[in-house]
Design an enzyme around this catalytic site. Structure first.
Site, short mmCIF file in Angstrom:
data_model
loop_
_atom_site.label_atom_id
_atom_site.label_comp_id
_atom_site.label_asym_id
_atom_site.label_seq_id
_atom_site.Cartn_x
_atom_site.Cartn_y
_atom_site.Cartn_z
CD GLU A 192 46.15 1.92 -9.93
OE1 GLU A 192 45.59 2.91 -10.38
OE2 GLU A 192 47.39 1.83 -9.83
CG HIS A 209 51.54 2.73 -9.02
ND1 HIS A 209 52.11 2.38 -10.22
CD2 HIS A 209 50.35 3.29 -9.31
CE1 HIS A 209 51.29 2.74 -11.20
NE2 HIS A 209 50.21 3.29 -10.67
P1 PGA Z 1 46.05 5.45 -15.87
O1 PGA Z 1 46.99 5.15 -14.59
O2 PGA Z 1 44.81 6.14 -15.33
O3 PGA Z 1 46.85 6.34 -16.75
O4 PGA Z 1 45.72 4.15 -16.47
C1 PGA Z 1 46.47 4.73 -13.36
C2 PGA Z 1 47.58 4.52 -12.36
O5 PGA Z 1 48.68 4.11 -12.74
O6 PGA Z 1 47.38 4.76 -11.16
#
Ligand code: PGA
Length: 262
Positions: free
Chosen positions: A174, A102
């Site tokens: 992401e 992450h």
């Molecule tokens: P968010 O975070 O939906 O608050 O943008 C996503 C994540 O960090 O997995």
């Protein structure tokens, strides 16, 4: 070939006390009980990732097919690694899925792609599913380096992994600049990037392998935008941060995904 699995996963990050979790599941379970298909097990894998110390209470409090996943894992087994948690220990608490790489662990804990690979392998050795997070920074996005960055991350992470191992992994795309910012790439960009990620896996392995890997999108997913994101054929689910903290919102997103991904 079996259809790819669809995921709706909440990442709670560093949030929620024991009492918060208690009331979260009271609400979430009540909602779930109104939806037999989700309660008894639909094709959607759904659940949340609390902090390590909250895994056991969450396992006790959850209902239906909710899974409890972990936010990170150590890439090596037992040993002198203060502050770390081993994959085997997660298994002891019935955790079968775990985020790796992450962006917040990359940023604050200096996790590298090589470390993402060792974490991925540690999970696979325990028959657990790694959810490998990849994504570009705003600067890389603006310089149109997204594809190169993702390709590089995937190539390093998958190096030495067999295709039998890769089909057991899940990828979460992401973009760093979308996390917690309220901004997202356009729907067309999400679709193109997720399908390119599949293309990258196909080039590293083959089409059959690539077709089996679920690819999720994460970054400012909300009730309002989740339908448009999820209807893309190459998007196999969502990784949700902020919007997963509220049980009603998380449940609504789950229902929208169920409706559009049957
Ligand atoms: P968010 O975070 O939906 O608050 O943008 C996503 C994540 O960090 O997995």
């Amino acid at each position: 070939m079996e259809q790819r699995k669809i995921y709706v996963l909440g990442n709670w990050k560093l949030n929620k006390s024991f009492n918060d979790i208690l009331s979260y599941f009271q609400t979430f379970n009540e909602q779930l009980k109104k939806d037999n298909e989700l309660l008894e097990g639909s094709s959607i894998i759904y659940g949340v990732a609390p902090t390590y110390v909250s895994i056991q209470p969450a396992q006790t409090l959850k209902a239906g097919k909710t899974i409890i996943l972990a936010q990170d894992v150590c890439g090596v087994g037992y040993g002198a690694y203060t502050g770390q948690i081993a994959a085997k220990q997660l298994l002891d608490y019935d955790v079968k899925y775990c985020l790796v790489g992450h962006s917040e662990t990359r940023k604050y804990l200096y996790v590298t792609d090589q470390m993402v690979r060792t974490k991925t392998k540690a999970l696979l050795e325990c028959n657990m599913t790694p959810i490998i997070c990849i994504g570009e920074s705003l600067e890389q996005y603006e310089k149109q380096q997204t594809y190169d960055v993702l390709n590089n991350q995937l190539t390093i992470t998958f190096k030495t992994l067999t295709k039998e191992q890769v089909v057991k992994c899940v990828i979460a795309y992401e973009p760093l600049w979308a996390i917690g910012s309220g901004k997202t790439p356009t729907i067309v960009e999400i679709e193109n990037i997720c399908s390119s990620i599949r293309g990258m896996i196909a080039r590293l392995y083959d089409d059959e392998t690539a077709k089996q890997v679920s690819i999720l999108y994460g970054g400012s997913v909300k009730e309002e935008n989740c339908k448009d994101i999820i209807i893309n054929p190459d998007v196999d689910g969502l990784l949700i941060g902020g919007a997963s903290l509220d049980p009603n919102t998380f449940f609504k997103i789950l229902q929208i995904v169920k409706q559009w991904k049957k």
